[in-house]
Design a protein around this motif. Sequence first.
Motif, PDB file in Angstrom:
ATOM      1  N   PHE A   1      68.493  25.925  42.142  1.00  0.00           N
ATOM      2  CA  PHE A   1      67.574  26.259  41.050  1.00  0.00           C
ATOM      3  C   PHE A   1      68.187  25.893  39.696  1.00  0.00           C
ATOM      4  CE2 PHE A   1      66.292  29.445  37.860  1.00  0.00           C
ATOM      5  CZ  PHE A   1      64.935  29.146  37.766  1.00  0.00           C
ATOM      6  N   PHE A   2      69.423  26.344  39.464  1.00  0.00           N
ATOM      7  CA  PHE A   2      70.059  26.068  38.180  1.00  0.00           C
ATOM      8  C   PHE A   2      70.419  24.586  38.036  1.00  0.00           C
ATOM      9  CE2 PHE A   2      71.129  30.719  38.299  1.00  0.00           C
ATOM     10  CZ  PHE A   2      70.403  31.048  37.157  1.00  0.00           C
TER      11      PHE A   2
ATOM     12  N   THR B   1      65.562  14.735  31.883  1.00  0.00           N
ATOM     13  CA  THR B   1      66.774  15.399  31.406  1.00  0.00           C
ATOM     14  C   THR B   1      66.744  16.871  31.766  1.00  0.00           C
ATOM     15  OG1 THR B   1      65.776  15.875  29.254  1.00  0.00           O
ATOM     16  CG2 THR B   1      67.002  13.799  29.472  1.00  0.00           C
ATOM     17  N   GLY B   2      67.878  17.520  31.588  1.00  0.00           N
ATOM     18  CA  GLY B   2      67.968  18.946  31.827  1.00  0.00           C
ATOM     19  C   GLY B   2      67.521  19.742  30.618  1.00  0.00           C
TER      20      GLY B   2
ATOM     21  N   LEU C   1      69.258  22.188  35.012  1.00  0.00           N
ATOM     22  CA  LEU C   1      70.262  21.574  34.152  1.00  0.00           C
ATOM     23  C   LEU C   1      70.257  20.053  34.199  1.00  0.00           C
ATOM     24  CD1 LEU C   1      73.305  23.932  34.834  1.00  0.00           C
ATOM     25  CD2 LEU C   1      71.730  23.962  32.898  1.00  0.00           C
ATOM     26  N   ASN C   2      69.598  19.472  35.200  1.00  0.00           N
ATOM     27  CA  ASN C   2      69.642  18.015  35.345  1.00  0.00           C
ATOM     28  C   ASN C   2      68.279  17.347  35.280  1.00  0.00           C
ATOM     29  OD1 ASN C   2      72.611  17.220  36.308  1.00  0.00           O
ATOM     30  ND2 ASN C   2      72.085  19.171  37.235  1.00  0.00           N
ATOM     31  N   VAL C   3      67.244  18.013  35.764  1.00  0.00           N
ATOM     32  CA  VAL C   3      65.933  17.375  35.873  1.00  0.00           C
ATOM     33  C   VAL C   3      64.840  18.215  35.217  1.00  0.00           C
ATOM     34  CG1 VAL C   3      64.276  16.350  37.495  1.00  0.00           C
ATOM     35  CG2 VAL C   3      66.702  16.361  38.057  1.00  0.00           C
ATOM     36  N   GLY C   4      65.028  19.522  35.153  1.00  0.00           N
ATOM     37  CA  GLY C   4      63.942  20.419  34.780  1.00  0.00           C
ATOM     38  C   GLY C   4      63.600  20.486  33.315  1.00  0.00           C
TER      39      GLY C   4
END
Length: 315
Positions: A99-100, A116-117, A104-107
């Motif tokens: 989840f995190f 981006t995160g 941090l990378n795609v959400g």
Amino acid sequence: MRHGKLAHAPSPMALRRYGFILSFLAAPLVLYAVFVVGPYIQAFQIALTNWKGISPNFDYIGFENFTKLFDDGAFWPAVRHHGLLLLVMPLATIAIALFFSFLLNVGGGQRNGRRTGVPGAAFYKIVFFFPQVLAVAIVGVLFQAILSPDKSGVLNSALGALGIDPVGWLINPDLALWTIIGVMVWQAVGFYVVLFSAGMSSIPQDVFEAAALDGAGRFTLFFKITLPLLWDTLQVGWVYLGIAAFDGFALVQVLSVDRGGPDNATTVLPLEIWRQAFTFSKYGYASAMGVALFFLTLTFAALTLRVTRRERIEF
């Protein structure tokens, strides 16, 4: 026939190349055999004896130590606790870390044509990884203060401010193991956030961009694209977490009441091995427990790799 054999004989250059490679492999293989394989073999040997760990004299008693395990009142509760750890700890750790990592990378959405995160992702990765810097014993002492059963505990103090009576996190047999599992998850999540983040960063941006053009939302992006492409990393993480679930010695030793209590509610096999060897001087019996733990861990790793094996997705 003689000419055929000569045609397939390795050339001098190939022999030199193989010799060069073997010269580099020889020292690591010898060290591995002496310091890893050797102690394992010695443990199997000691498990067949009644050695007390002090006197050099001992007798070979065959599989008597292993038969005693079936009637041991502490061995089977420890195995059941490992079963609960194997079920809960990897699932919770991987779910939270995924989840995190996704956030941090795609959400964070699209920025300059790239996925981006969330803002501050680099800082959050450092924060999540911080528990990995702490030694396990320090984590245990830290949570002793947090989970103290009276109002002096940080958590119970916060609950008291809300009008809730103190909770015996580590002295209640129904809560103690779950509490320690929670601490294990807290300690492990940071490493797997970084591991999964590295896996996600290796996925080409073209894949995410193509999915975004097709109207994929965050839910679809995670379950249909990110998760399948991250499967190999998940498989490795699951095996590592399973092995960690078969350990747990340090945290149980520091956090539990009376080392595995109350009433053996938190005991694990490494703690029982330590107790049999260093409290009761039953090194042969402790080695038998160690051999049992070795095969349990090996079986888990083999089954996990087999069950989770799937066709590799190339990108």
